[in-house]
Every structure is written in structure tokens, then in C-alpha cells.
Design a protein around this motif. Structure first.
Motif, PDB file in Angstrom:
ATOM      1  N   TRP A 314       0.837  -1.218   0.000  1.00 31.82           N
ATOM      2  CA  TRP A 314       0.000   0.000   0.000  1.00 31.82           C
ATOM      3  C   TRP A 314       0.860   1.251   0.000  1.00 31.82           C
ATOM      4  O   TRP A 314       0.536   2.246  -0.649  1.00 31.82           O
ATOM      5  CB  TRP A 314      -0.961  -0.011   1.196  1.00 31.82           C
ATOM      6  N   ARG A 346      -5.665  -7.315   1.608  1.00 34.62           N
ATOM      7  CA  ARG A 346      -6.652  -6.830   2.561  1.00 34.62           C
ATOM      8  C   ARG A 346      -7.121  -7.975   3.430  1.00 34.62           C
ATOM      9  O   ARG A 346      -7.059  -9.140   3.032  1.00 34.62           O
ATOM     10  CB  ARG A 346      -7.874  -6.223   1.849  1.00 34.62           C
ATOM     11  N   ILE A 351      -5.493  -1.417   8.340  1.00 36.53           N
ATOM     12  CA  ILE A 351      -4.077  -1.451   7.951  1.00 36.53           C
ATOM     13  C   ILE A 351      -3.320  -0.551   8.920  1.00 36.53           C
ATOM     14  O   ILE A 351      -3.551   0.659   8.968  1.00 36.53           O
ATOM     15  CB  ILE A 351      -3.873  -0.922   6.516  1.00 36.53           C
ATOM     16  N   SER A 406     -12.149  -0.975   1.796  1.00 38.13           N
ATOM     17  CA  SER A 406     -12.001  -2.174   0.967  1.00 38.13           C
ATOM     18  C   SER A 406     -10.879  -1.951  -0.040  1.00 38.13           C
ATOM     19  O   SER A 406     -10.543  -0.811  -0.387  1.00 38.13           O
ATOM     20  CB  SER A 406     -13.302  -2.486   0.229  1.00 38.13           C
ATOM     21  N   ALA A 407     -10.323  -3.039  -0.526  1.00 40.22           N
ATOM     22  CA  ALA A 407      -9.215  -2.936  -1.483  1.00 40.22           C
ATOM     23  C   ALA A 407      -9.642  -2.100  -2.682  1.00 40.22           C
ATOM     24  O   ALA A 407      -8.899  -1.227  -3.147  1.00 40.22           O
ATOM     25  CB  ALA A 407      -8.781  -4.327  -1.930  1.00 40.22           C
ATOM     26  N   ASP A 452     -13.077  -8.804  -3.003  1.00 39.57           N
ATOM     27  CA  ASP A 452     -12.064  -8.153  -3.839  1.00 39.57           C
ATOM     28  C   ASP A 452     -12.124  -8.671  -5.270  1.00 39.57           C
ATOM     29  O   ASP A 452     -11.795  -7.947  -6.211  1.00 39.57           O
ATOM     30  CB  ASP A 452     -10.659  -8.360  -3.254  1.00 39.57           C
ATOM     31  N   HIS A 476     -15.271  -2.514   5.540  1.00 39.10           N
ATOM     32  CA  HIS A 476     -14.678  -3.436   4.553  1.00 39.10           C
ATOM     33  C   HIS A 476     -15.019  -4.891   4.886  1.00 39.10           C
ATOM     34  O   HIS A 476     -14.230  -5.794   4.626  1.00 39.10           O
ATOM     35  CB  HIS A 476     -13.165  -3.190   4.420  1.00 39.10           C
TER      36      HIS A 476
END
Ligand code: GLC
Ligand code: GLC
Length: 595
Positions: A314, A346, A351, A406-407, A452, A476
Motif C-alpha cells: 500500500w 486486505r 491497515i 475495501s481494497a 475483492d 470493509h
């Protein structure tokens, strides 16, 4: 020795637990034990691909999860991690991580028999089941905790209780806060019991006292019972916190490793088909010991989450450079060949920017500023940001924060769709592909986080649920919309594009023998700081290389510079090959294999 005062007695009790577990182990699982003993690297094979989902959010119930195995097979999934599914407390329960009974499945989801049936169904298809085991704490509503609260002396000793603040205050001096916003501090006052309980996470999650052998014996029984349902891997939740010592941060203490080695030994005796996956979101030096050492006496967990890789991916997407990733990954110690990472982009958690000051300094950056930049970038506050996440648990005292989202939303898919901008949508999809392509190529088991594969965006409906609304990690944790999933069959949709991309990653990965988890990772570095180059070498399965361009300009890389003999292109993520040169437009990558 963990329990010097009660060693012999504890061992005797454990023998009884083992005898019962072995006697109760179904014949089909005993056959699985033999199979796995003959093939101990089963989880390291290149065709291993994980999928992570909440059973209810994926399908409603455990039985209905069984109706979606074709869908998982389309994605090449061979390892299904179902999020906490044992009975949890009612109301707020930290996504099931506040367990009220280890012997029952959450009634909404089904029964133990359903769990065993699902495991059998997965096994028929050569798929494996992973479930969570929360070792560090129970819900305040667990019968042990209820008895402890009522003053039962045996169960009092299962937890940490303090009549006043003397000890808690001393411990607090060196503890960190996991949830500073909604659960500040590490201790909770229990009015009725007139005691402080140790609660690292939420107030309703009471830390167990593993220095009490009764806790060990009780949990050993729980663990072996789950293994007997056909569970192939147990995700050991929050392991670093399992032992406390004043004057330390009470994380990753040597006794935690002793505990895990002891649990591992029990499993190897009573249910050798089952492996351990450590959830230890800690710096690399402290993380690799969870994978044990080569010495069989020091086998610990077979798998551990590669949190560093995830964070660095990321960071690289935000900065467009790959140099810090290279620098930092080079510093991660090699792991024993019988252990592997699980790699991911994810998961259900936030994170946390686990980038050390030292790693940032290797780029000439200030660590705090860089972490702060990442929060601003991924919450969409930074002017050029493409991301639509939110800050989780901002701690005003330290200035630290983490990110939820979310990703797809973090990669720019949400923004591009809102802007109705097809060019940006294409770029955003390539970002998602790039980070997942690294996770699928790094070695070990890559985990695809539910949704995802369809580019599911942030879900804000959690705000309407009083048990969820204070915890934005729920944004998420979407509910699977099977009508959206159906669109994977309609060419031209984003769902079709992403789904095929994930299926392709799994297919191409399975072809690369060199991606076997026992191989070694090398980071040869690259002349261009925007380019990641990653080489994996297996002593007799060949070599593999991935080149990835995180930058905004097209770059050319000479294939010879990778040091692979007779490499062939296995997957061209937007890259093209011209004689000995590979041309990588922005966000393109290539997988090469030499066998
Ligand atoms: C783990 C889980 C997280 C949970 C915590 C407490 O870290 O991933 O979701 O909040 O443990 O059980
Ligand atoms: C911290 C903890 C980890 C937990 C997470 C939950 O990172 O170390 O165990 O999963 O917080 O958000």
C-alpha cells in the motif's frame, strides 16, 4: 519450562486429553493424518490459494457455504478461511472474536455437525478449511468468565484480576493500546466483582492467564476438538499477547513461543493433519520467530501473516516507488523451509502502518511523517489521492492512526466509478491487480479477501447497526451480493474483469513450480527505484521472477539482469517482451519462470 510447579501433573492431564481426542478422531481424519505426514509440504504447493470470508456474509450459514464451492473453485481456491464461527457473545462481539463457547458453533451459522460436514465437503474437492481460534481472551460471557466474576476461585485464576490500580498502573507504563478510541487502556473495572480485569482489546474480551496450567489444558482440549471436526488450519488469533510480564510491552515474550511449541507438539500427536497459522501483527524481527526454526524441537506455526509485505504494497501504491519495499523486505529474516507466509492485500482488520523509522530513513524520509502521509492518502484527504478509506483508531496522544477500507475503494475503483471515469477505472483495476499479483507471487499461500474478486466497495450500512457503528472496520466487511457476483459472466463489466484476473492469477501461479513455499525470496534490486524485482529460487523446482512497475512512467528492464537462465513469460500483466528487454508501462508487471 512453562509450569515448573505442576509439570508432571499437567502432563498427565494432557495425556488424558490426547487419549480422548485420538479415540474420538474420525477414521477419515486419521487417514488424512497419514496422507499429510507423507506429504508435509501440502500447504506450500503453488496451487494453494486462500479465500477469506465470514460465513454469514458469504452465504448465511455454514450449510449454505457448501453451495458456493463451485464459485470458489472458479477462483482456484484450495484453502477457505472462515472468520470466527464459534458462539460469541450477543451484541458487540468484535466480529466473533469475543467467544462465549468454544464447543458450539454460533447458532445463526449452524452446528458443529454442519462444520464437520462442510470440512468433509471441502476435502472431497481437495480444498482445506481454516478457522479461527481465539486463545488470548474469551468473552466476558464465557462460562469461565461468568464463574470467575461470581468469585469461583478456580476460574478467577483463568484471568487477570486486580483489586485496585496498583498493578494495572504499573503495567500500563509499558503497554500499548490496541483500540485507543473505543477501548482505551488495557484494564476494565468490574463493578460487581470490585476488580479490574485485564482487557487488551475490548472491555468485553478478558485476557486469559496462560501462566495457569488449567488454561493450557482447557484450551488444548478445545483445539483438539476443533481439529477433530476436520479443520486443516487453525488461525491463532492475537498470539503475541498471550503472556504478560511487568516492565515489558507484554507482546512476543519468550513464553508465548514456548506455549505455541507445546500446542504444536500436542497437535502433532493427536491431529497431525492440522497446521497453525499465527496472527501476529508485529515487526518482522518479532514475527519470524513464530515460524519456528529448522530444528524440529522448535517447530511452531507453519504459517504466519506477512503483515510487512501488505503494508509495503500500500505504501508503494501511494508513493509510486518500490525502493522502500525492497529495502524493508531485504531485512526480513529467512524462514525455515517447512514454514511459509500467508500473503495478503486486505483482510477484515485495519491497515496499521508498520513502517519503522529506520525503513523510512532508508529513503531519507521521517517515519512519523510517512505514516501520517499514508493515513492522509488512504483516507482521501491528500490532494492527489485516489483512495476512499477512513482513519481507524486515531490516537491523539501519539498521532498514530490506521486505515479502514475495501481494497477496491483504496485502489481508486470507488472514486473512478463515482466520477464515471473509464480511464481512471482501468488504472484503478490495474492497481488492484498489481498488489494482488505480488501477493500471489511472493510464495506461501496468497489470501483473496471476499469481495475483492468483484471489486466490492466500502459498505457504510454498518453505521445503522449499534453493535458495529463505532468500529469502521465493518466498512470493509461487506455482505456478498450474489447478483453482483453473477455479473462476472457478463463481458465488459468490472466484475467480469476482476474475477477473470483473480482466476488467472491462480491458474498461472499453479503452473510455476518454483513458487513452492519452500523456495527462497531474493530482492536483487533494480536500477529504477519504481521497479520491484523479486526472485524466488527453489533448490529443485526452478526459479521464478516478478518485475513490477509501481511508477508513472514506462520502463525497460533487461531480462538478463534478473539472472534467470532461459526464462519464459508465464504472465504478462500489461508488460511486453522485445528480445531481451521487458517493457513495463505504469502499473504493469510480468511473471517469468525458469525450470
Ligand atoms: C485479531 C483480529 C481482530 C480482533 C483481535 C482481538 O487481531 O484479527 O479482528 O479485533 O484479534 O481478538
Ligand atoms: C493490532 C493488533 C492486532 C489486531 C489489530 C486489530 O494491530 O496487534 O492483533 O488484529 O490491532 O485492529
Amino acid at each position: 519450562m512453562l509450569y515448573p510447579a505442576a509439570a508432571e501433573e499437567t502432563w498427565e492431564r494432557l495425556n488424558t486429553v490426547i487419549d480422548h481426542a485420538v479415540a474420538a478422531r474420525p477414521a477419515c481424519l486419521q487417514a488424512r493424518d497419514l496422507m499429510r505426514e507423507a506429504e508435509p509440504d501440502w500447504f506450500q504447493r503453488p496451487d494453494m490459494v486462500g479465500y477469506v470470508a465470514y460465513a454469514d456474509r458469504l452465504a448465511g450459514t455454514l450449510r449454505k457455504v457448501g453451495d458456493h464451492l463451485d464459485y470458489l473453485a472458479e477462483l482456484g481456491v484450495t484453502y477457505l478461511h472462515l472468520m470466527p464461527l464459534l458462539r460469541s457473545r450477543e451484541g458487540e462481539n468484535d466480529g466473533g472474536y469475543a467467544v462465549a463457547s468454544y464447543d458450539e458453533v454460533e447458532p445463526r451459522l449452524g452446528t458443529m455437525a454442519d462444520l464437520a460436514a462442510l470440512a468433509a465437503q471441502l476435502h472431497e474437492r481437495d480444498m482445506n478449511l481454516c478457522i479461527d481460534l481465539v486463545l488470548n481472551h474469551t468473552a466476558a460471557e464465557h462460562p469461565w468468565a461468568v464463574a470467575a466474576r461470581a468469585g469461583h476461585p478456580t476460574y478467577r485464576r483463568f484471568y487477570f484480576f486486580f483489586p485496585d490500580r496498583t498493578l494495572p498502573d504499573r503495567y500500563e507504563q509499558t503497554l500499548r493500546e490496541v483500540f485507543p478510541t473505543f477501548a482505551p487502556g488495557n484494564f476494565t473495572w468490574l463493578e460487581d466483582a470490585q476488580q479490574w480485569a485485564w482487557t487488551t482489546f475490548n472491555e468485553f474480551q478478558w485476557d486469559l492467564d496462560w501462566s495457569n496450567p488449567d488454561v493450557f489444558v482447557a484450551m488444548a482440549e478445545v483445539m483438539l476438538n476443533l481439529a477433530n471436526q476436520g479443520v486443516d488450519a487453525v488461525r491463532l488469533d492475537a498470539v503475541p499477547f498471550m503472556w504478560k510480564r511487568e516492565g515489558t510491552d507484554c507482546e512476543n515474550l519468550p513464553e508465548v513461543h514456548e506455549l505455541l511449541r507445546a500446542l504444536r507438539a500436542l497437535m502433532a500427536i493427536a491431529a497431525p493433519a492440522t497446521i497453525f497459522k499465527a496472527e501476529a501483527i508485529v515487526p518482522p524481527d518479532q514475527l519470524t520467530p513464530y515460524l519456528g526454526s529448522g530444528d524440529p524441537e522448535h517447530h511452531e506455526c507453519e504459517l504466519a501473516y506477512h503483515n510487512q509485505l501488505m503494508v509495503l504494497l500500500w505504501s508503494s501504491l501511494a508513493t509510486g516507488e518500490a525502493q522502500m519495499m525492497t529495502n524493508s523486505l531485504r531485512r526480513v529474516a529467512a524462514i525455515p523451509s517447512h514454514a511459509s507466509w500467508v500473503t495478503y492485500v486486505r483482510c477484515h482488520d485495519d491497515i496499521g502502518w508498520a513502517i519503522t523509522d529506520e525503513a523510512a530513513a532508508s529513503m531519507g524520509w521521517n517515519g512519523f511523517d510517512h505514516r501520517n502521509f499514508l493515513n492522509r492518502f488512504y483516507s482521501g484527504e491528500f490532494p492527489t489521492s485516489f483512495a476512499r478509506g477512513e482513519v481507524f483508531q486515531f490516537n491523539p496522544e501519539t498521532g498514530d492512526g490506521r486505515i479502514s477500507g475495501s481494497a477496491a475503494s483504496l485502489c481508486g475503483i470507488e472514486l473512478a466509478l463515482a466520477d464515471n471515469d473509464p480511464t481512471h477505472l482501468d488504472i484503478a483495476c490495474r492497481r488492484l491487480e498489481l498488489v494482488y499479483a505480488v501477493a500471489y507471487a511472493f510464495g506461501g499461500i496468497p489470501l483473496l479477501y471476499m469481495g475483492d474478486e468483484l471489486g466490492l466497495r466500502n459498505d457504510h450500512t454498518y453505521l445503522a447497526d449499534p453493535a458495529h457503528r463505532d468500529d469502521n472496520r465493518w466498512m470493509h466487511r461487506p455482505v456478498m451480493d450474489w447478483s453482483v457476483a453473477e455479473r462476472r459472466r457478463t463481458p465488459g463489466t468490472i466484475e467480469a474483469r476482476l474475477f477473470e484476473m483473480f482466476a488467472g492469477l491462480a491458474r498461472d501461479r499453479a503452473k510455476c513450480e518454483a513458487l513452492h513455499g519452500a523456495g527462497r525470496v531474493e530482492l536483487p534490486g533494480s536500477a529504477d527505484p519504481h521497479v520491484l524485482s523479486l526472485v524466488r529460487r527453489h533448490p529443485h523446482r526452478g526459479s521464478f521472477a516478478m518485475i513490477a512497475n509501481f511508477g508513472a512512467a514506462t520502463v525497460a528492464v533487461s531480462i538478463a539482469s534478473l539472472g534467470l537462465e532461459r526464462a519464459r513469460l508465464v504472465r504478462s500483466g500489461g508488460a511486453s517482451v522485445d528480445a531481451d528487454t521487458m517493457v513495463l508501462p505504469p502499473l504493469a508487471y510480468a511473471w517469468l519462470s525458469a525450470e
